[in-house]
Design an enzyme around this catalytic site. Structure first.
Site, PDB file in Angstrom:
ATOM      1  CE  LYS A 277      -3.351   2.345   3.052  1.00  0.00           C
ATOM      2  NZ  LYS A 277      -4.298   2.174   4.177  1.00  0.00           N
ATOM      3  CD  GLU A 281      -6.649   5.176   4.196  1.00  0.00           C
ATOM      4  OE1 GLU A 281      -6.261   4.114   4.691  1.00  0.00           O
ATOM      5  OE2 GLU A 281      -7.841   5.493   4.068  1.00  0.00           O
ATOM      6  NE  ARG A 331     -11.750   7.946  -0.371  1.00  0.00           N
ATOM      7  CZ  ARG A 331     -11.802   7.437   0.854  1.00  0.00           C
ATOM      8  NH1 ARG A 331     -12.003   8.230   1.885  1.00  0.00           N
ATOM      9  NH2 ARG A 331     -11.660   6.154   1.059  1.00  0.00           N
ATOM     10  CE  LYS A 355      -9.670  -0.545   0.049  1.00  0.00           C
ATOM     11  NZ  LYS A 355      -9.918   0.270   1.251  1.00  0.00           N
ATOM     12  CG  ASP A 360     -12.406   2.415   2.573  1.00  0.00           C
ATOM     13  OD1 ASP A 360     -12.100   1.236   2.393  1.00  0.00           O
ATOM     14  OD2 ASP A 360     -11.996   3.092   3.527  1.00  0.00           O
ATOM     15  CD  GLU A 382      -8.137  -4.613  -1.018  1.00  0.00           C
ATOM     16  OE1 GLU A 382      -7.062  -4.515  -1.634  1.00  0.00           O
ATOM     17  OE2 GLU A 382      -8.414  -3.932  -0.019  1.00  0.00           O
ATOM     18  CD  GLU A 388     -12.926  -0.071   7.617  1.00  0.00           C
ATOM     19  OE1 GLU A 388     -12.344  -0.844   6.845  1.00  0.00           O
ATOM     20  OE2 GLU A 388     -12.575   1.117   7.782  1.00  0.00           O
TER      21      GLU A 388
HETATM   22  C1  GCU Z   1     -10.017   1.724   5.136  1.00  0.00           C
HETATM   23  C2  GCU Z   1      -9.760   1.382   6.562  1.00  0.00           C
HETATM   24  C3  GCU Z   1      -8.321   1.471   6.891  1.00  0.00           C
HETATM   25  C4  GCU Z   1      -7.493   0.699   5.890  1.00  0.00           C
HETATM   26  C5  GCU Z   1      -7.838   1.094   4.476  1.00  0.00           C
HETATM   27  C6  GCU Z   1      -7.132   0.273   3.416  1.00  0.00           C
HETATM   28  O1  GCU Z   1      -9.788   3.089   4.930  1.00  0.00           O
HETATM   29  O2  GCU Z   1     -10.497   2.217   7.417  1.00  0.00           O
HETATM   30  O3  GCU Z   1      -8.150   0.965   8.189  1.00  0.00           O
HETATM   31  O4  GCU Z   1      -6.182   0.915   6.107  1.00  0.00           O
HETATM   32  O5  GCU Z   1      -9.206   0.956   4.286  1.00  0.00           O
HETATM   33  O6  GCU Z   1      -7.828  -0.433   2.667  1.00  0.00           O
HETATM   34  O7  GCU Z   1      -5.934   0.335   3.281  1.00  0.00           O
END
Ligand code: GCU
Length: 679
Positions: A277, A281, A331, A355, A360, A382, A388
């Site tokens: 990744k 984030e 986004r 994804k 998300d 994915e 979640e």
């Molecule tokens: C979501 C999730 C995160 C995770 C992210 C990802 O945003 O809240 O915890 O890291 O997905 O798929 O990388």
């Protein structure tokens, strides 16, 4: 009602079944113990153990002409002169006559899968003399991603601590891991990543002290046909190597990765590869150096290539430092905007992991426009099994219901998603019949942990089972998956039928409770459980509904952010027209006035009210239905699920009243049926 003494720990591999075939026949096993020994040996052991544990049939060594003949098709032909129709990779053939059961695998993995299917069919009561079954997995990559931290916690985990790590160490119960590997193999999972994609402290797993311990885990999974992936941080050359740069075009960084890959593969020669990744984030990535994702992925791919490894690169890349005032930003556009222009630039051993939706893992999203569009790059889709945003294994939400919609979605590129999965992988470029944008497999975030029933909510086991079955056959419907899982878990009979009915009603109920009509993200920003209608409204995460006095939703058509133009024209035309757009995505694609008339003739606002009243009533009905099962279930199972369904009802009440009140306060228009909405 008779009680089927299910044990939660055993999931869909319960004991207590009666086999419809004669015990003498099943007890007499002739099994191959060939050169690809680990998996074949395991297949024979699983057959013997499965017959004892699930049917009480103890087997002896094979003698005479009758009995079960188990092995690869090649071996069965050589030794017994049996012949088979051509088998697809990892596939099998099962043939049953009065005095013989033949389980023939295309290869070692196919043999193992043949054993598990045979045992399932026996438990389901779906195999008898005269039957022949041939099957093979549709998706080549059937991956499970754990988001486990080395401290022992799990990001977005709702079923206890990590199965692999504790207190900064690789620490596990080997017997439990074997049971886990069996569960996964029984539904065909063949790739498992152990550590969180937000790598943080687990970046050190690719260093010497940890690698032998990871190798030991690989050794537990190996006989089950499961290969490991390791999540690595793109910034490793800096973080672990002290290099001062991780620039993918800097020869020092590339050399660091080559050396590191050699070390990792020295310990785990059959590692599937690295999972990354990057630029997302807070994770480092090629953008830091003004490079592209292709530059980054290709560098890692080159490092693992000599060992036959792959670089799995996630497309969950977006800018999470937005200003909510900027209404031009969207986004949802991010994955396509970042990756479509790079199609064709990735090395042959890079696999993009995309994804399923553009956001998300929300309760309802459109399918990502990248599917069908990436004709020159290997890629997988994915999913998220861990719930979640769909109730966190407190609320029941049977996800195959949603996944089947994803599978049936027509991408506009001449194939549905399940059609793209069925197509051959792009890596074997010779075959002209193959769809150029084939999806090579699925990956999903796991929902398992150390809890005694693996998944926290016992019924959430159905989501893990369903995911495996869907990888195997993307055309399997949710109803079929629910039926299978319920019989394998609760035994044949009325209990299984009642639970299947509960599962099937759970997703629609949860969707109605949640954010209306695909508007998404009305949750508490940190933990993502329960309503927080404006939780993301003024945030940097770029996810907004912009509800006002007269309208709600985002205009993603050509008049708005232009997101819909990422789809082929015919698909975009449907999404762009609010009268044609699927109604559960209406507010994903459109900003609509509350008096917009939906297809049932009622206003959007009234439909928001109705769905939230219904969502609560349906949650209540799930609980009531479960309560009818009290006499039929072991008390611990009955009580733990009932307790969760009670919490789900409280949660549904919050969703109903908060959402309805919120929109009432904005519009001052009451419910047309006069139901209670708070001022
Ligand atoms: C979501 C999730 C995160 C995770 C992210 C990802 O945003 O809240 O915890 O890291 O997905 O798929 O990388």
């Amino acid at each position: 009602m008779t009680i089927f003494h299910m044990k939660e720990y055993d999931c869909w591999l319960q004991g207590g079944f009666k086999a419809a075939l004669k015990a003498e026949l099943l007890a007499n096993i002739h099994a191959e113990d060939g050169t690809d020994a680990a998996i074949l040996k395991q297949a024979a052991a699983e057959l013997r153990e499965g017959l004892v544990r699930r049917f009480g049939i103890r087997s002896e060594g094979g003698n005479g002409v009758g009995g079960v003949f188990l092995g690869t098709a090649g071996w069965l032909t050589r030794i017994y002169g049996l012949s088979f129709p051509p088998l697809k990779p990892e596939g099998f053939h099962i043939g049953v006559s009065e005095d013989r059961v033949v389980i023939a695998g295309a290869d070692a993995a196919g043999t193992l899968y043949g054993v598990f299917r045979f045992l399932s069919l026996l438990a389901l009561g779906e195999i008898k003399a005269g039957d022949a079954v041939a099957d093979a997995p549709v998706a080549a990559i059937r991956a499970l991603n754990h988001w486990d931290n080395i401290e022992g916690t799990i990001e977005r985990g709702y079923a206890g601590g990590s199965l692999f790590f504790k207190d900064g160490e690789v620490r596990y119960d080997a017997e439990r891991l074997r049971d886990y590997a069996r569960l996964l193999a029984s539904v065909g999972i063949n790739v498992v990543s152990l550590n969180n994609v937000n790598v943080r402290t687990s970046s050190k797993l690719i260093t010497e002290p940890f690698l032998p311990r990871i190798a030991a885990i690989a050794g537990i999974f190996r006989p089950y046909g499961v290969r490991l992936l390791l999540s690595v941080t793109f910034s490793s050359p800096e973080v672990l190597g002290g290099l001062g740069t991780s620039d993918p075009l800097d020869a020092r960084a590339a050399a660091w990765w080559r050396e590191r890959a050699a070390l990792v593969y020295h310990h785990i020669p059959d590692l599937r590869g690295f999972l990354v990744k990057a630029d997302s984030e807070g994770e480092g990535g090629p953008f830091q150096y003004g490079r592209t994702h292709a530059d980054g992925a290709n560098m890692l791919a080159a490092a693992v290539k000599p060992f036959g490894g792959e670089c799995v690169w996630r497309c969950f890349v977006y800018d999470c430092t937005q200003d909510w005032r900027n209404t031009a930003f969207d986004r949802a556009r991010a994955a396509y905007d970042h990756f479509k222009p790079l199609d064709g630039q990735f090395a042959e051993n890079v696999i993009l992991q995309i994804k399923h939706g553009p956001y998300d893992f929300q309760v309802r999203e459109p399918v990502s426009p990248l599917f069908g569009a990436m004709a020159k790059t290997r890629h997988t889709m994915e999913f998220q099994i861990t719930q979640e945003y769909t109730g966190q294994q407190i609320d029941l939400c049977f996800l195959p219901w949603m996944w089947q919609d994803v599978m049936a979605y027509d991408t506009g590129y001449g194939a549905t998603v399940s059609g793209l999965l069925g197509a051959q992988p792009v890596s074997a470029r010779q075959d002209a019949a193959r769809h150029p944008a084939a999806i090579e497999g699925l990956a999903a975030v796991a929902n398992t942990g150390l809890d005694g029933n693996w998944t926290g909510h016992t019924l959430a086991q159905a989501n893990l089972y369903g995911y495996g079955r869907l990888c195997w056959n993307p055309a399997l419907g949710a109803e079929e998956i629910a039926r299978e899982w319920c019989v394998l878990t609760f035994g044949p009979g009325q209990t299984a039928r009642t639970v299947a009915d509960i599962l099937m009603k759970s997703y629609p109920a949860y969707q109605k409770n949640n954010a209306p009509f695909g508007v998404c993200f009305m949750v508490e920003p940190r933990h993502h459980y329960g309503p927080s209608i404006e939780g993301y409204e003024y945030s940097r995460w770029g996810t907004y509904h912009r509800a006002g006095r007269e309208a709600v939703g985002l205009d993603r058509t050509g008049n708005g952010t232009g997101y819909s133009a990422q789809y082929p024209a015919a698909i975009a035309a449907v999404f762009d027209d609010p009268r044609l757009c699927p109604e559960d995505l209406l507010l994903f694609f459109h900003r609509l006035r509350y008096d917009f008339r939906m297809r049932n003739g009622k206003t959007l606002l009234q439909n928001i009210y109705d769905t939230h009243f219904e969502g609560y009533d349906e949650a209540e009905a799930l609980l009531a239905k479960w309560q009818t099962l009290e006499p039929a279930l072991p008390p611990a199972v009955y009580c733990s699920v009932r307790e969760r369904l009670e919490r789900q009802l409280l949660n549904a009440r919050e969703w109903r009243d908060q959402v309805n009140t919120y929109f009432y306060r904005h519009t001052l228009i009451p419910d047309e049926r006069g139901r209670k909405i708070y001022e």
